[in-house]
Design an enzyme around this catalytic site. Structure first.
Site, mmCIF file in Angstrom:
data_model
loop_
_atom_site.group_PDB
_atom_site.id
_atom_site.type_symbol
_atom_site.label_atom_id
_atom_site.label_comp_id
_atom_site.label_asym_id
_atom_site.label_seq_id
_atom_site.Cartn_x
_atom_site.Cartn_y
_atom_site.Cartn_z
ATOM 1 N N ASN A 76 -4.880 2.301 7.678
ATOM 2 C CA ASN A 76 -3.858 3.284 7.278
ATOM 3 C C ASN A 76 -2.793 3.497 8.349
ATOM 4 O O ASN A 76 -2.217 4.583 8.463
ATOM 5 C CB ASN A 76 -4.510 4.620 6.879
ATOM 6 C CG ASN A 76 -4.740 4.699 5.376
ATOM 7 O OD1 ASN A 76 -3.859 4.397 4.579
ATOM 8 N ND2 ASN A 76 -5.948 5.101 4.981
ATOM 9 N N HIS A 107 -4.259 -2.478 -2.947
ATOM 10 C CA HIS A 107 -4.324 -3.316 -1.749
ATOM 11 C C HIS A 107 -4.596 -4.760 -2.151
ATOM 12 O O HIS A 107 -5.141 -5.022 -3.221
ATOM 13 C CB HIS A 107 -5.455 -2.857 -0.827
ATOM 14 C CG HIS A 107 -5.233 -1.538 -0.166
ATOM 15 N ND1 HIS A 107 -4.927 -1.406 1.168
ATOM 16 C CD2 HIS A 107 -5.278 -0.275 -0.665
ATOM 17 C CE1 HIS A 107 -4.802 -0.129 1.474
ATOM 18 N NE2 HIS A 107 -5.004 0.587 0.381
ATOM 19 N N ASN A 110 -10.043 0.746 -3.957
ATOM 20 C CA ASN A 110 -9.542 1.885 -4.729
ATOM 21 C C ASN A 110 -10.458 2.135 -5.937
ATOM 22 O O ASN A 110 -9.996 2.332 -7.055
ATOM 23 C CB ASN A 110 -8.088 1.659 -5.160
ATOM 24 C CG ASN A 110 -7.398 2.954 -5.557
ATOM 25 O OD1 ASN A 110 -7.934 4.032 -5.354
ATOM 26 N ND2 ASN A 110 -6.219 2.852 -6.132
ATOM 27 N N GLU A 142 -13.017 2.358 0.260
ATOM 28 C CA GLU A 142 -12.738 3.210 -0.911
ATOM 29 C C GLU A 142 -13.549 2.737 -2.111
ATOM 30 O O GLU A 142 -13.021 2.439 -3.179
ATOM 31 C CB GLU A 142 -11.238 3.256 -1.225
ATOM 32 C CG GLU A 142 -10.583 4.504 -0.673
ATOM 33 C CD GLU A 142 -9.238 4.825 -1.306
ATOM 34 O OE1 GLU A 142 -9.157 5.858 -1.999
ATOM 35 O OE2 GLU A 142 -8.272 4.084 -1.095
ATOM 36 N N ASP A 194 -9.228 -0.802 6.061
ATOM 37 C CA ASP A 194 -7.953 -0.133 5.823
ATOM 38 C C ASP A 194 -7.776 0.884 6.945
ATOM 39 O O ASP A 194 -8.436 1.918 6.968
ATOM 40 C CB ASP A 194 -7.986 0.534 4.452
ATOM 41 C CG ASP A 194 -6.732 1.325 4.149
ATOM 42 O OD1 ASP A 194 -5.800 1.337 4.985
ATOM 43 O OD2 ASP A 194 -6.675 1.945 3.061
#
Length: 263
Positions: free
Chosen positions: A156, A252, A11, A37, A154
């Site tokens: 998702n 995360h 992130n 990310e 990730d």
């Protein structure tokens, strides 16, 4: 020594660094670390994040600033690095980097991949489905050519009811849609990949992401969105799993798995 492979959605690499990522990376003993990310460009990474805990980084940055982007840090030099899926829409978003460690004995890839989120609306959900349609045959082709691989990232998608706290209330929400879950089932059952974490840990309440809303972290109202997806031969060498919860670098948690092989 086992091969230790970590995956973490950052992130934002600069944000994660401000929260102690670099010091933690020095202690975890990873041989490879896939990150997603990154939310940075090459110029932001240069001189700061090219190397992490002695591991050289290989990146796929998004064209859009502050968006997406993946990296794969490796202690050993790969025989080849492949950046992107060869698909214009998603390569512009920086979603795939593959490091190959090929030798006379085997052909092995470690992949860091960031699947789109569809939670912001119908347009992004449609893009997510397009991505699933692109990445599935790509992974099938890698496996068909006799390549062993571990894709970390990730994804998702929470695959089963055990993989999120509030499954009943999320059946119409992105990340737990029937079509997404069916795609994952097909990847595991028809394409023959392995959800490595689940082979080692069958227990409930094993999550890697928590919403910033409410008190999701404090109450452990989470989702398991981060995976090691592997071909069966290499998956069979997995020995230990660990979701690192002692520090938070992003929304995360790092997922650490040890495998009984060396590069």
């Amino acid at each position: 020594m086992p091969f230790r492979l970590v995956t973490l959605n950052l992130n934002g690499i600069r944000s994660a660094a401000n929260k102690g990522l670099l010091a933690w990376a020095e202690t975890v003993g990873a041989d490879c670390m896939g990150v997603q990310e990154v939310k940075a460009q090459a110029a932001d990474v240069a001189g700061r994040f090219e190397v992490l805990a002695g591991m050289q980084g290989h990146f796929h940055f998004a064209e859009k600033k502050g968006y997406s982007g993946v990296g794969l840090y490796a202690r050993k030099k790969p025989s080849e690095v492949i950046v992107g899926l060869g698909h214009a829409e998603f390569d512009a978003e920086g979603r795939y980097v593959e490091a190959r460690f090929d030798n006379a004995r085997r052909r092995l890839s470690i992949i860091s991949c960031y699947f789109p989120s569809g939670s912001s609306g119908e347009e992004r959900q449609a893009a997510k489905f397009r991505f699933l349609d692109v990445v599935y045959p790509h992974l099938v082709a890698l496996k068909a050519e006799g390549r062993e691989f571990i894709l970390v990232g990730d994804v998702n998608i929470a695959h089963k009811e055990i993989d999120l706290k509030n499954w009943k209330g999320n059946q119409k929400n992105s990340g737990f849609l029937p079509e997404e879950r069916a795609w994952m089932t097909r990847l595991l059952e028809e394409a023959g990949l392995v959800d490595v974490f689940r082979t080692l840990n069958p227990h409930p309440e094993q999550y890697t992401w928590w919403s910033n809303r409410g008190q999701a972290w404090a109450k452990n109202v989470g989702w398991r969105l981060d995976y090691h997806l592997a071909t069966p031969g290499i998956a069979a060498k997995a020995r230990r799993e660990h979701i690192y919860l002692e520090q938070r670098f992003s929304d995360h948690a790092p997922l650490v798995i040890d495998y009984d092989f060396t590069l």
